[in-house]
Design a protein around this motif. Structure first.
Motif, PDB file in Angstrom:
ATOM      1  N   ALA A  97      37.090  46.221  54.872  1.00  0.00           N
ATOM      2  CA  ALA A  97      36.626  44.834  54.899  1.00  0.00           C
ATOM      3  C   ALA A  97      35.253  44.721  55.554  1.00  0.00           C
ATOM      4  O   ALA A  97      34.438  43.872  55.180  1.00  0.00           O
ATOM      5  CB  ALA A  97      37.635  43.967  55.653  1.00  0.00           C
ATOM      6  N   PHE A  98      34.968  45.574  56.531  1.00  0.00           N
ATOM      7  CA  PHE A  98      33.673  45.572  57.204  1.00  0.00           C
ATOM      8  C   PHE A  98      32.665  46.479  56.499  1.00  0.00           C
ATOM      9  O   PHE A  98      31.466  46.208  56.519  1.00  0.00           O
ATOM     10  CB  PHE A  98      33.832  46.035  58.655  1.00  0.00           C
ATOM     11  N   LEU A  99      33.146  47.549  55.878  1.00  0.00           N
ATOM     12  CA  LEU A  99      32.258  48.554  55.292  1.00  0.00           C
ATOM     13  C   LEU A  99      31.428  47.993  54.139  1.00  0.00           C
ATOM     14  O   LEU A  99      30.206  48.183  54.097  1.00  0.00           O
ATOM     15  CB  LEU A  99      33.091  49.745  54.812  1.00  0.00           C
ATOM     16  N   GLY A 100      32.072  47.295  53.206  1.00  0.00           N
ATOM     17  CA  GLY A 100      31.359  46.784  52.039  1.00  0.00           C
ATOM     18  C   GLY A 100      30.233  45.826  52.387  1.00  0.00           C
ATOM     19  O   GLY A 100      29.078  46.029  51.961  1.00  0.00           O
ATOM     20  N   PRO A 101      30.501  44.759  53.165  1.00  0.00           N
ATOM     21  CA  PRO A 101      29.419  43.841  53.538  1.00  0.00           C
ATOM     22  C   PRO A 101      28.305  44.502  54.341  1.00  0.00           C
ATOM     23  O   PRO A 101      27.139  44.140  54.206  1.00  0.00           O
ATOM     24  CB  PRO A 101      30.146  42.779  54.380  1.00  0.00           C
ATOM     25  N   THR A 102      28.659  45.484  55.168  1.00  0.00           N
ATOM     26  CA  THR A 102      27.640  46.163  55.967  1.00  0.00           C
ATOM     27  C   THR A 102      26.693  46.965  55.087  1.00  0.00           C
ATOM     28  O   THR A 102      25.464  46.922  55.242  1.00  0.00           O
ATOM     29  CB  THR A 102      28.293  47.093  57.011  1.00  0.00           C
ATOM     30  N   ILE A 103      27.245  47.703  54.133  1.00  0.00           N
ATOM     31  CA  ILE A 103      26.426  48.486  53.213  1.00  0.00           C
ATOM     32  C   ILE A 103      25.543  47.575  52.372  1.00  0.00           C
ATOM     33  O   ILE A 103      24.342  47.823  52.205  1.00  0.00           O
ATOM     34  CB  ILE A 103      27.325  49.365  52.320  1.00  0.00           C
ATOM     35  N   PHE A 104      26.111  46.506  51.847  1.00  0.00           N
ATOM     36  CA  PHE A 104      25.354  45.567  51.016  1.00  0.00           C
ATOM     37  C   PHE A 104      24.190  44.966  51.791  1.00  0.00           C
ATOM     38  O   PHE A 104      23.079  44.824  51.278  1.00  0.00           O
ATOM     39  CB  PHE A 104      26.294  44.459  50.530  1.00  0.00           C
ATOM     40  N   SER A 105      24.418  44.623  53.054  1.00  0.00           N
ATOM     41  CA  SER A 105      23.375  44.010  53.883  1.00  0.00           C
ATOM     42  C   SER A 105      22.307  45.023  54.281  1.00  0.00           C
ATOM     43  O   SER A 105      21.118  44.684  54.371  1.00  0.00           O
ATOM     44  CB  SER A 105      23.995  43.396  55.136  1.00  0.00           C
ATOM     45  N   LEU A 106      22.730  46.268  54.525  1.00  0.00           N
ATOM     46  CA  LEU A 106      21.784  47.288  54.986  1.00  0.00           C
ATOM     47  C   LEU A 106      20.769  47.651  53.905  1.00  0.00           C
ATOM     48  O   LEU A 106      19.599  47.915  54.207  1.00  0.00           O
ATOM     49  CB  LEU A 106      22.544  48.537  55.442  1.00  0.00           C
ATOM     50  N   ASP A 129      18.878  36.407  52.637  1.00  0.00           N
ATOM     51  CA  ASP A 129      19.059  37.489  53.601  1.00  0.00           C
ATOM     52  C   ASP A 129      20.059  37.144  54.699  1.00  0.00           C
ATOM     53  O   ASP A 129      20.829  37.999  55.149  1.00  0.00           O
ATOM     54  CB  ASP A 129      17.714  37.857  54.237  1.00  0.00           C
ATOM     55  N   ASP A 130      20.066  35.895  55.165  1.00  0.00           N
ATOM     56  CA  ASP A 130      20.908  35.542  56.301  1.00  0.00           C
ATOM     57  C   ASP A 130      22.372  35.326  55.918  1.00  0.00           C
ATOM     58  O   ASP A 130      23.207  35.066  56.785  1.00  0.00           O
ATOM     59  CB  ASP A 130      20.373  34.287  56.991  1.00  0.00           C
ATOM     60  N   MET A 131      22.706  35.449  54.613  1.00  0.00           N
ATOM     61  CA  MET A 131      24.089  35.229  54.174  1.00  0.00           C
ATOM     62  C   MET A 131      24.673  36.440  53.463  1.00  0.00           C
ATOM     63  O   MET A 131      25.744  36.356  52.859  1.00  0.00           O
ATOM     64  CB  MET A 131      24.163  34.003  53.249  1.00  0.00           C
ATOM     65  N   ARG A 132      23.999  37.566  53.527  1.00  0.00           N
ATOM     66  CA  ARG A 132      24.445  38.734  52.759  1.00  0.00           C
ATOM     67  C   ARG A 132      25.825  39.233  53.195  1.00  0.00           C
ATOM     68  O   ARG A 132      26.636  39.634  52.358  1.00  0.00           O
ATOM     69  CB  ARG A 132      23.413  39.863  52.863  1.00  0.00           C
ATOM     70  N   GLY A 133      26.092  39.224  54.469  1.00  0.00           N
ATOM     71  CA  GLY A 133      27.397  39.683  54.942  1.00  0.00           C
ATOM     72  C   GLY A 133      28.523  38.814  54.413  1.00  0.00           C
ATOM     73  O   GLY A 133      29.542  39.314  53.935  1.00  0.00           O
ATOM     74  N   ARG A 134      28.334  37.494  54.481  1.00  0.00           N
ATOM     75  CA  ARG A 134      29.394  36.585  54.037  1.00  0.00           C
ATOM     76  C   ARG A 134      29.586  36.620  52.525  1.00  0.00           C
ATOM     77  O   ARG A 134      30.714  36.607  52.035  1.00  0.00           O
ATOM     78  CB  ARG A 134      29.075  35.164  54.515  1.00  0.00           C
ATOM     79  N   VAL A 135      28.484  36.696  51.775  1.00  0.00           N
ATOM     80  CA  VAL A 135      28.608  36.784  50.317  1.00  0.00           C
ATOM     81  C   VAL A 135      29.272  38.100  49.923  1.00  0.00           C
ATOM     82  O   VAL A 135      30.147  38.136  49.050  1.00  0.00           O
ATOM     83  CB  VAL A 135      27.221  36.647  49.647  1.00  0.00           C
ATOM     84  N   ALA A 136      28.888  39.186  50.587  1.00  0.00           N
ATOM     85  CA  ALA A 136      29.510  40.478  50.283  1.00  0.00           C
ATOM     86  C   ALA A 136      30.989  40.484  50.656  1.00  0.00           C
ATOM     87  O   ALA A 136      31.796  41.153  50.007  1.00  0.00           O
ATOM     88  CB  ALA A 136      28.776  41.603  51.021  1.00  0.00           C
ATOM     89  N   SER A 137      31.358  39.747  51.698  1.00  0.00           N
ATOM     90  CA  SER A 137      32.775  39.687  52.068  1.00  0.00           C
ATOM     91  C   SER A 137      33.588  38.948  51.006  1.00  0.00           C
ATOM     92  O   SER A 137      34.729  39.316  50.712  1.00  0.00           O
ATOM     93  CB  SER A 137      32.938  39.005  53.433  1.00  0.00           C
ATOM     94  N   VAL A 138      33.004  37.912  50.424  1.00  0.00           N
ATOM     95  CA  VAL A 138      33.680  37.219  49.319  1.00  0.00           C
ATOM     96  C   VAL A 138      33.780  38.151  48.119  1.00  0.00           C
ATOM     97  O   VAL A 138      34.781  38.177  47.409  1.00  0.00           O
ATOM     98  CB  VAL A 138      32.937  35.916  48.952  1.00  0.00           C
ATOM     99  N   ASN A 139      32.731  38.953  47.906  1.00  0.00           N
ATOM    100  CA  ASN A 139      32.772  39.960  46.848  1.00  0.00           C
ATOM    101  C   ASN A 139      33.919  40.940  47.088  1.00  0.00           C
ATOM    102  O   ASN A 139      34.616  41.348  46.148  1.00  0.00           O
ATOM    103  CB  ASN A 139      31.440  40.708  46.787  1.00  0.00           C
ATOM    104  N   THR A 140      34.130  41.315  48.351  1.00  0.00           N
ATOM    105  CA  THR A 140      35.245  42.201  48.691  1.00  0.00           C
ATOM    106  C   THR A 140      36.577  41.557  48.340  1.00  0.00           C
ATOM    107  O   THR A 140      37.475  42.198  47.796  1.00  0.00           O
ATOM    108  CB  THR A 140      35.224  42.545  50.195  1.00  0.00           C
TER     109      THR A 140
END
Length: 420
Positions: A125-134, A344-355
């Motif tokens: 759950a943390f890995l996907g949004p982190t990679i997407f944001s990085l 840029d400031d919403m990448r983690g949250r959008v990626a989490s919804v993608n997850t």
């Protein structure tokens, strides 16, 4: 556009190496667990439970994970994710030691495996949004589409080799030493990650209350027709097209090809996807993106039906290869939409919804496939899943003309103009 633009950045090349090692280890681990559990139980529902044990924590913690990712420094957060995966891999390695395995009752051993898979769902759950944001912090905006393509290609190349090596390693060195290889890969990824520098936190709302942050993220996704449409289409298609979860049943009981054949079957979709993604670096997918995504998912459904009806090993391999190639198009288009349409400031949250929508639908699809196989038989379950995928595409194309007409050329031009 230069097809190797993103690769000219050293940290991006290191990032791809880390991502390759992690996806390789994760996909190999999942296959080894599937084989081990089905060999112990001979029950297709047990394969579905593996997926369910990962998807429950992944979905339950996804939104919270997205909030955390947007609030924290990305490199160090990824270090923690990979360290957590390494601990889980070490636990599975220890459980597979013959003397320890023999000391457990079957139900207790299954419970321990499921528990570690559950913890892996939290890490994921943390890995996907982190990679997407990085990714967005390593390369400039003007090459986001190219970086997304190479990142997706690397993911698929690792997904090719991970399952293939899992099938062969199970046959030649057994489950225990296969788990040792997985643990080694995770350690390599962890060490290489320190070669990437820490990145700035671009979120201007550090310390924002979590509920307010989550509401804002969800509101953005549901109000964006391009993002919401792409996520919904892929989620339902993957949910009902999850035939790969039943590959141990096909390999052992229907096609009777053993662990080596199982490795080939499992790798075939990823080979097709990787080749298609490499091609997409020269033929970008942002033009007529909506139409391409709809046709790709439709073809994916056809391939799944062919695979379900096949009694020939090589026809099955070809059908899975085609499904992977078409899924590769879908993945590139979806990732391009997300990278171009997300601030840029919403990448983690959008990626989490993608997850929640797409990433977790693989495990939900595994559970759906296992359950329907138990209720209506393995072949019927696969054909049913492919048919539902076709119906989903038709329904989406009918109710959303704007998604059919989606074109990302203006977004690409805007990012190119914005970047130095």
């Amino acid at each position: 556009m230069d097809p190797y633009a993103a690769l000219r950045y050293k940290e991006f090349r290191i990032f791809l190496g880390v991502r390759f090692a992690m996806v390789f280890a994760w996909s190999m681990q999942f296959i080894v667990i599937e084989w081990q559990v089905y060999s112990m139980t001979k029950d297709p529902l047990s394969l579905g439970i593996i997926g369910l044990m990962e998807v429950i924590p992944a979905v339950a913690t996804a939104l919270f994970a997205g909030h955390v990712v947007d609030q924290k420094e990305k490199r160090d957060l990824l270090v923690k994710c990979i360290f957590g995966f390494s601990i889980i891999s070490l636990g599975l390695f220890i459980l597979s030691i013959p003397s320890i395995e023999a000391s457990f009752a079957l139900n207790h051993l299954l419970f321990a495996i499921y528990a570690l898979v559950f913890l892996g769902g939290i890490v994921r759950a943390f890995l996907g949004p982190t990679i997407f944001s990085l990714i967005a912090l390593i390369v400039p905006k003007k090459i986001y589409p190219n970086a997304a393509t190479w990142s997706s290609t690397t993911w698929q190349m690792a997904a090719v080799l991970g399952p293939a090596l899992a099938g062969f390693s199970i046959g030649y060195i057994g489950v225990h030493w296969s788990m040792c290889l997985i643990f080694g890969c995770s350690l390599m990824a962890l060490l290489n990650l320190f070669r990437i520098s820490r990145k700035p936190i671009l979120n201007p709302k550090i310390g924002e209350p979590i509920l307010q942050s989550l509401r804002e993220g969800l509101r953005f996704v549901f109000n964006s027709k391009a993002i919401f449409g792409a996520l919904t289409l892929d989620m339902v298609a993957v949910l009902f097209g999850g035939a790969v979860a039943l590959l141990p049943v096909f390999a052992q009981d229907i096609l009777k090809v053993g662990s080596e054949g199982f490795g080939i079957l499992r790798a075939a979709p990823a080979v097709g996807a990787a080749l298609m993604m490499i091609a997409s670096t020269r033929f970008p997918m942002h033009k007529y993106a909506g139409r391409k995504l709809l046709w790709a998912v439709f073809g994916f459904g056809i391939s799944i039906i062919v695979f379900g009806l096949s009694t020939s090993f090589w026809i099955s391999v070809i059908a899975l290869f085609a499904s992977g190639a078409l899924d590769g198009i879908s993945m590139v288009v979806r990732q391009t939409i997300l990278q171009l349409k997300t601030p840029d400031d919403m990448r983690g949250r959008v990626a989490s919804v993608n997850t929640m929508f797409v990433g977790s639908s693989n495990e939900l699809g595994a559970f759906e496939s296992g359950l329907t196989a138990k209720l209506m038989g393995t072949v019927t379950a696969v054909v049913f899943g492919g048919t539902m995928t076709l119906l989903t595409v038709g329904f989406t194309a009918w109710i959303s003309p704007s998604f059919r007409k989606l074109d990302l050329q203006k977004d690409v031009a805007a990012h190119e103009a914005e970047s130095p």
